[in-house]
Design an enzyme around this catalytic site. Sequence first.
Site, PDB file in Angstrom:
ATOM      1  CB  CYS A 248     -15.427  -7.628   5.898  1.00  8.77           C
ATOM      2  SG  CYS A 248     -16.827  -7.453   7.031  1.00  8.77           S
TER       3      CYS A 248
ATOM      4  CB  CYS B 196      -1.783   3.849   8.024  1.00  7.02           C
ATOM      5  SG  CYS B 196      -2.940   4.423   6.746  1.00  7.02           S
TER       6      CYS B 196
ATOM      7  NE  ARG C  32     -19.856  -4.195  11.927  1.00  6.07           N
ATOM      8  CZ  ARG C  32     -20.864  -5.078  11.782  1.00  6.07           C
ATOM      9  NH1 ARG C  32     -20.769  -6.261  12.354  1.00  6.07           N
ATOM     10  NH2 ARG C  32     -21.943  -4.761  11.095  1.00  6.07           N
TER      11      ARG C  32
ATOM     12  CB  CYS D  94      -0.911  -0.006   1.219  1.00  8.81           C
ATOM     13  SG  CYS D  94      -2.050   1.393   1.267  1.00  8.81           S
TER      14      CYS D  94
ATOM     15  CB  CYS E 227     -18.644  -0.177   8.127  1.00 11.34           C
ATOM     16  SG  CYS E 227     -17.606  -1.021   9.346  1.00 11.34           S
TER      17      CYS E 227
ATOM     18  CB  CYS F 153     -18.523  -5.162   4.622  1.00 17.35           C
ATOM     19  SG  CYS F 153     -17.709  -3.620   5.117  1.00 17.35           S
TER      20      CYS F 153
ATOM     21  CB  CYS G 276      -1.056  -0.120   8.215  1.00 17.93           C
ATOM     22  SG  CYS G 276      -1.664  -1.395   7.083  1.00 17.93           S
TER      23      CYS G 276
END
Length: 393
Positions: A139, A99, A303, A95, A231, A171, A102
């Site tokens: 998901c 972040c 969640r 990616c 979400c 999702c 991550c």
Amino acid sequence: KNKRQISTMRTIVRAALILRPSSRRVSTQAVATPSSSRTHQLGAIRNDWTRNEIQKVYDTPLLELMYQAATVHRMHHNAKQVQKCTLLSIKTGGCQEDCSYCPQSSKYDTAVKSEKLMSVQSVLGVAAQAREAGSTRFCMGAAWRDVRGKWQFEQILEMVRGVRGMGMEVCCTLGMITQEQAQKLHAAGLTAYNHNLDTSPEYYNKIITTRTYDDRLTTLANVRNAGISVCSGGIIGLGESLNDRVGLIHALATLPEHPESVPVNALVPVEGTPLEKQPRVPIWDLVRMIATARVVIPKAMVRLSAGRVMLSIPEQAMCFMAGANSIFTGDKLLTTPNNAFNDDQQMFHLLGLEGLPPKFTVEQGEQPSHSHPEDSPHCASHSAEQHAHAAAA
């Protein structure tokens, strides 16, 4: 071991009795705000929360806060039902975002390596296994800044159609998406789109610099305008202040419409990321965050997400008492460990919990086929590759 477990469960039952709301209090309780002339009705749906009001909720003594959250939970949800979801990384690593939490970021040297987008057949094979294991929501996560390339997006749409055809909620979390992409996902049958705000607006740029807070809000608006459920939640344990945690809930609670789903994540530090040395989030912090989210955003599915693997059954029970009503099942959450399937089965039995059936809005329809997944043309075989990915959750 059995004696300790029985003793622990007795403690949980006593706490549940203390926290159990009476019907009279549910119907009449009002909570004071910082202004002595203003109160709000517990369980009311509001989008005009002030930060000070949420701060007051957050600062409520913990047992009283849990009581209020348990009360609100029973106003809007069946407290025995907890949804089982499965999260699969369909495109791992590489990616472009930075972040700080991550391991999938290409900016950091972690054990996670870049992989290609999984095939439609492989993804639907995992979804079929998840459904058989009791998941009602599937998901799919891709480590992208945004969706690029017509072929890849068409593959995603095919995955959405296939999972929806199994009768499951579906999702996606694919990074930023445009209004046109959101509309196509909706047409394919997407139930919900995940795009977390992560933290407060003030602390955000200390965690991420490659995407702005407004970018995230724009994606949420595109999702909402397309008729897809939103979400969105965040992560605690990033080094943020308590005020930042309140700021995150305030940002979610003052959206034009509340998210239908609010994931509360506790950071799982990963070696090689800038946050690898962060301390574990105390259970009391996690419970307080869940309870505040439940009081302020009453109708949302709250969640219990990343970090659950570090919790004992009694600690998870505290989270359910505080208003959490969804978990991710399976051995992994994208790239980090998760609770074992058998452990979750034991927990549901001990706590008297039951799975939540899939839900679809009127606009999303309730027409998905409930035929066996092997009847789908995309699930003709359960190959070794499918089984290799079955650990996703």
